[in-house]
Design a protein around this motif. Structure first.
Motif, PDB file in Angstrom:
ATOM      1  N   LEU A  63      -5.273  -5.699  -6.931  1.00 16.60           N
ATOM      2  CA  LEU A  63      -4.240  -4.728  -6.565  1.00 16.60           C
ATOM      3  C   LEU A  63      -4.352  -4.469  -5.068  1.00 16.60           C
ATOM      4  O   LEU A  63      -5.423  -4.125  -4.576  1.00 16.60           O
ATOM      5  N   LYS A 123      -2.392  -2.587  -1.608  1.00 13.24           N
ATOM      6  CA  LYS A 123      -1.420  -1.567  -1.219  1.00 13.24           C
ATOM      7  C   LYS A 123      -0.640  -2.063  -0.011  1.00 13.24           C
ATOM      8  O   LYS A 123      -1.221  -2.491   0.983  1.00 13.24           O
ATOM      9  N   SER A 124       0.672  -2.012  -0.091  1.00 13.00           N
ATOM     10  CA  SER A 124       1.526  -2.440   1.007  1.00 13.00           C
ATOM     11  C   SER A 124       1.401  -1.447   2.163  1.00 13.00           C
ATOM     12  O   SER A 124       1.496  -0.228   1.959  1.00 13.00           O
ATOM     13  N   SER A 125       1.205  -1.964   3.375  1.00 10.85           N
ATOM     14  CA  SER A 125       1.099  -1.080   4.535  1.00 10.85           C
ATOM     15  C   SER A 125       2.453  -0.483   4.899  1.00 10.85           C
ATOM     16  O   SER A 125       2.525   0.574   5.513  1.00 10.85           O
ATOM     17  N   THR A 149       5.252   0.061   2.504  1.00 10.45           N
ATOM     18  CA  THR A 149       5.836   0.931   1.474  1.00 10.45           C
ATOM     19  C   THR A 149       4.807   1.827   0.806  1.00 10.45           C
ATOM     20  O   THR A 149       5.169   2.816   0.178  1.00 10.45           O
ATOM     21  N   GLY A 150       3.516   1.460   0.898  1.00 11.39           N
ATOM     22  CA  GLY A 150       2.483   2.235   0.235  1.00 11.39           C
ATOM     23  C   GLY A 150       2.362   1.928  -1.249  1.00 11.39           C
ATOM     24  O   GLY A 150       1.526   2.498  -1.935  1.00 11.39           O
ATOM     25  N   GLN A 151       3.210   1.033  -1.768  1.00 11.26           N
ATOM     26  CA  GLN A 151       3.160   0.684  -3.182  1.00 11.26           C
ATOM     27  C   GLN A 151       2.088  -0.375  -3.434  1.00 11.26           C
ATOM     28  O   GLN A 151       1.823  -1.214  -2.587  1.00 11.26           O
ATOM     29  N   GLU A 152       1.505  -0.287  -4.630  1.00 12.88           N
ATOM     30  CA  GLU A 152       0.512  -1.280  -5.013  1.00 12.88           C
ATOM     31  C   GLU A 152       1.167  -2.404  -5.802  1.00 12.88           C
ATOM     32  O   GLU A 152       2.107  -2.171  -6.549  1.00 12.88           O
ATOM     33  N   ARG A 153       0.653  -3.610  -5.593  1.00 15.84           N
ATOM     34  CA  ARG A 153       1.139  -4.766  -6.348  1.00 15.84           C
ATOM     35  C   ARG A 153      -0.013  -5.749  -6.512  1.00 15.84           C
ATOM     36  O   ARG A 153      -0.988  -5.715  -5.773  1.00 15.84           O
TER      37      ARG A 153
END
Length: 194
Positions: free
Chosen positions: A176, A178-180, A182-186
């Motif tokens: 997992l 974290k996008s720098s 959007t802050g969303q995890e993927r």
């Protein structure tokens, strides 16, 4: 595309099941070593340079996996007491050293996979203490806790020596992140090097 014939890779399957996986991806390998069965003994490891020469324009040799190849060298040597002797470890170390020197002389890239496991890294400073109960003595002991790291799932000292056999040792896995932006995890495939 589906049905792609790969002719510049020599695949050494020690783990088994690669045919089904590759076929599901639509990949057909032109060259396997050995041509039938699994890559599972010292003679087959010694035969890799000859297989590369016979196949012609090989750019990559893949050994999948070192873990199973290592086990296939050790298991026939297991004694009735279910213990390995010092000479067994020497035999396997010798087999790996000879395989390594054969692979270094190849005019192509060598990629070897291995299963991984988490192990305490006692080279790093301890991160704390914990209590462990010893059933034999009935005494509780305090022991140091060390950080863990992923290592190749090889027995004995081989897990720590793998760096000496290959130019690059890396760990590839899904994590997992974290996008720098959007802050969303993927989930992402991440390659870690040692």
């Amino acid at each position: 595309p589906f049905g792609t014939l790969i002719h510049d890779v020599l695949f050494c399957d020690a783990d088994g099941g690669s045919d089904a996986t590759l076929n599901s991806l639509g990949v057909v390998l032109a060259h396997k070593h050995p041509t039938e069965g699994r890559f599972a003994n010292f003679d087959q490891a010694e035969g890799i340079p000859n297989a590369v020469r016979e196949c012609g324009d090989i750019k990559v040799v893949v050994i999948d996996t070192l873990t199973r190849f290592h086990e296939s060298l050790l298991l026939p040597r297991l004694g009735t007491d279910l213990e390995y002797q010092q000479r067994d470890w020497g035999y396997v170390r010798n087999a790996f050293s000879r395989m390594e020197s054969n692979l270094l002389d190849l005019p192509c890239h060598v990629i070897a996979t291995a299963h991984v496991e988490d192990r305490e890294d006692k080279v790093l400073p301890a991160t704390g203490m914990t209590e462990v109960y010893d059933k034999r003595s009935g005494i509780t002991h305090k022991v140091k806790v060390y950080p863990s790291r992923m290592v190749p799932a090889l027995q004995g000292s081989f897990r720590n020596m793998i760096d000496s056999y290959f130019d690059v040792v890396a760990y590839y896995g899904a994590e997992l992140v974290k996008s720098s932006k959007t802050g969303q995890e993927r989930m992402a495939h991440v390659l870690h090097t040692r």
